[in-house]
Design a protein around this motif. Structure first.
Motif, mmCIF file in Angstrom:
data_model
loop_
_atom_site.group_PDB
_atom_site.id
_atom_site.type_symbol
_atom_site.label_atom_id
_atom_site.label_comp_id
_atom_site.label_asym_id
_atom_site.label_seq_id
_atom_site.Cartn_x
_atom_site.Cartn_y
_atom_site.Cartn_z
ATOM 1 N N SER A 205 9.186 5.901 4.623
ATOM 2 C CA SER A 205 8.557 5.903 3.300
ATOM 3 C C SER A 205 7.863 7.237 3.032
ATOM 4 N N SER B 291 8.968 9.374 -0.126
ATOM 5 C CA SER B 291 8.008 9.642 -1.202
ATOM 6 C C SER B 291 7.915 11.140 -1.483
ATOM 7 N N LYS B 292 8.032 11.978 -0.421
ATOM 8 C CA LYS B 292 8.025 13.425 -0.625
ATOM 9 C C LYS B 292 9.290 13.885 -1.337
ATOM 10 N N GLU C 226 4.034 8.729 -5.336
ATOM 11 C CA GLU C 226 3.030 8.315 -4.358
ATOM 12 C C GLU C 226 3.613 7.306 -3.383
ATOM 13 N N ASN C 227 3.270 7.436 -2.122
ATOM 14 C CA ASN C 227 3.801 6.549 -1.098
ATOM 15 C C ASN C 227 3.431 5.089 -1.356
ATOM 16 N N LEU D 91 5.843 3.771 -3.853
ATOM 17 C CA LEU D 91 7.162 3.618 -3.246
ATOM 18 C C LEU D 91 7.239 2.340 -2.419
ATOM 19 N N GLU D 92 6.188 2.053 -1.658
ATOM 20 C CA GLU D 92 6.215 0.864 -0.807
ATOM 21 C C GLU D 92 6.242 -0.416 -1.636
#
Length: 346
Positions: free
Chosen positions: A43, A47-48, A53-54, A57-58
């Motif tokens: 993740s 995300s990068k 934002e991580n 994404l999650e």
């Protein structure tokens, strides 16, 4: 939730259906499946790469795991067989279909009530222009539409039908509005001595020739630029019109059929491939009714009953001969010249 009755559950489930559409659309738009397939599989890395934002994404990844599109082990993600279908590399990729449904269809459905009251097409009300006009000027949208059409056309299962019709050795097949050739490919691979012509708009040509080359059909099939709303001259024995008429109203459909008719002889056959609305409403045909709404929402078209198609044929100087439903759900209508009209009896 245990005390909620079945009807309430059905209504709640149907009302929240948009969430699944946009979950898959968002994942495809962000290219999550493609990145994971290329081993960008945590993740943090994702995300990068995607530049989001991580924590957000999650939120997207969790339901994709729960729905079995992804597997998560030791902070790494990998695609399931289902998830592979949403990558560009899959031979039967559904990515274009998902992008079409979420990027084009869903916006149109959201405007249905307003469009019905304003007597407009939902898509044009949402976007400000008609679908096919937008396809001509927006290459990215056309590619999305084309990928969807290729998937749908490749899913039209013609094998049993082609096995049962008379061999057309040495004859020429003409696919009107044939796009990049998915239907033509099935005909020419089955009838090895037949030749073909795909007629469509000029901007389709490059992708059509590319597909013909991939299928080793360039020597037996040509692409001719043409507009089925304008008179054209083209020679053929078998004419094919697949999933075209449902995009257009009756007036436009009669115009298309009339232009094809002007190129037919008494020996010509026109095969029209469409979904047919049954004369009586049944639960098992709900997908046809929903597709009828979809066609209106996106391009102002309509699915039709068999009797409605026969009415179109008569007005265009054509005669319905027979029909056959194929395994993928469409019906193939066999149509010929109405010789009585030729003789001036009608």
């Amino acid at each position: 939730m245990e005390n909620i009755d079945i009807n309430t559950r059905i209504i709640m489930s149907m009302s929240q259906g948009f969430a699944n559409t946009y979950l898959l659309y968002t994942a495809c738009r962000l290219e999550i499946f493609d990145f994971i397939e290329s081993n960008i599989d945590t993740s943090v890395e994702l995300s990068k790469k995607i530049d989001i934002e991580n924590v957000i994404l999650e939120k997207i990844l969790r339901p994709l795991v729960a729905y079995d599109f992804l597997e998560e082990q030791n902070t790494k993600y990998k695609l399931t067989e289902k998830g592979m279908l949403l990558t560009d590399k899959s031979p039967r990729s559904l990515k274009g279909y998902v992008l079409y449904c979420g990027g084009i269809c869903a916006k149109s459905w959201a405007m249905m009530a307003e469009a019905a009251k304003d007597r407009k097409t939902p898509y044009s009300l949402a976007i400000g222009t008609e679908l096919f006009a937008e396809n001509r000027k927006d290459e990215k949208q056309y590619n999305t539409f084309n990928n969807m059409m290729n998937f749908v056309s490749e899913g039209v299962l013609l094998a049993d039908f082609l096995n049962d019709i008379e061999d057309i050795k040495g004859k020429r097949i003409v696919d009107i509005g044939g796009g990049t050739g998915a239907i033509m490919t099935q005909f020419l691979k089955h009838f090895r001595s037949a030749s073909g012509t795909i007629m469509d708009l000029e901007f389709v040509k490059e992708k059509a020739l590319q597909k013909l080359k991939e299928n080793s059909l360039l020597e037996r099939c040509e692409f001719v630029s043409g507009d089925f709303f304008k008179p054209f001259s083209i020679s053929g024995d078998i004419f094919v019109l697949s999933r075209v008429l449902h995009d257009w109203n009756d007036e436009d459909s009669i115009k298309i059929l009339s232009h094809i008719r002007s190129n037919m002889t008494n020996d010509s056959i026109l095969y029209i491939i469409e979904l047919i609305i049954p004369e009586s409403i049944t639960r098992e045909n709900v997908e046809v009714y929903m597709n009828d709404l979809q066609i209106w929402a996106v391009c102002g078209g309509t699915e039709r009953t068999l009797s409605e198609y026969c009415n179109l044929f008569q007005k265009a100087g054509l005669k319905f001969e027979m029909c056959r439903k194929i395994r993928s759900g469409e019906t193939i209508l066999e149509v010929r010249l109405d010789t009585k009209m030729e003789e001036g009896e009608i």
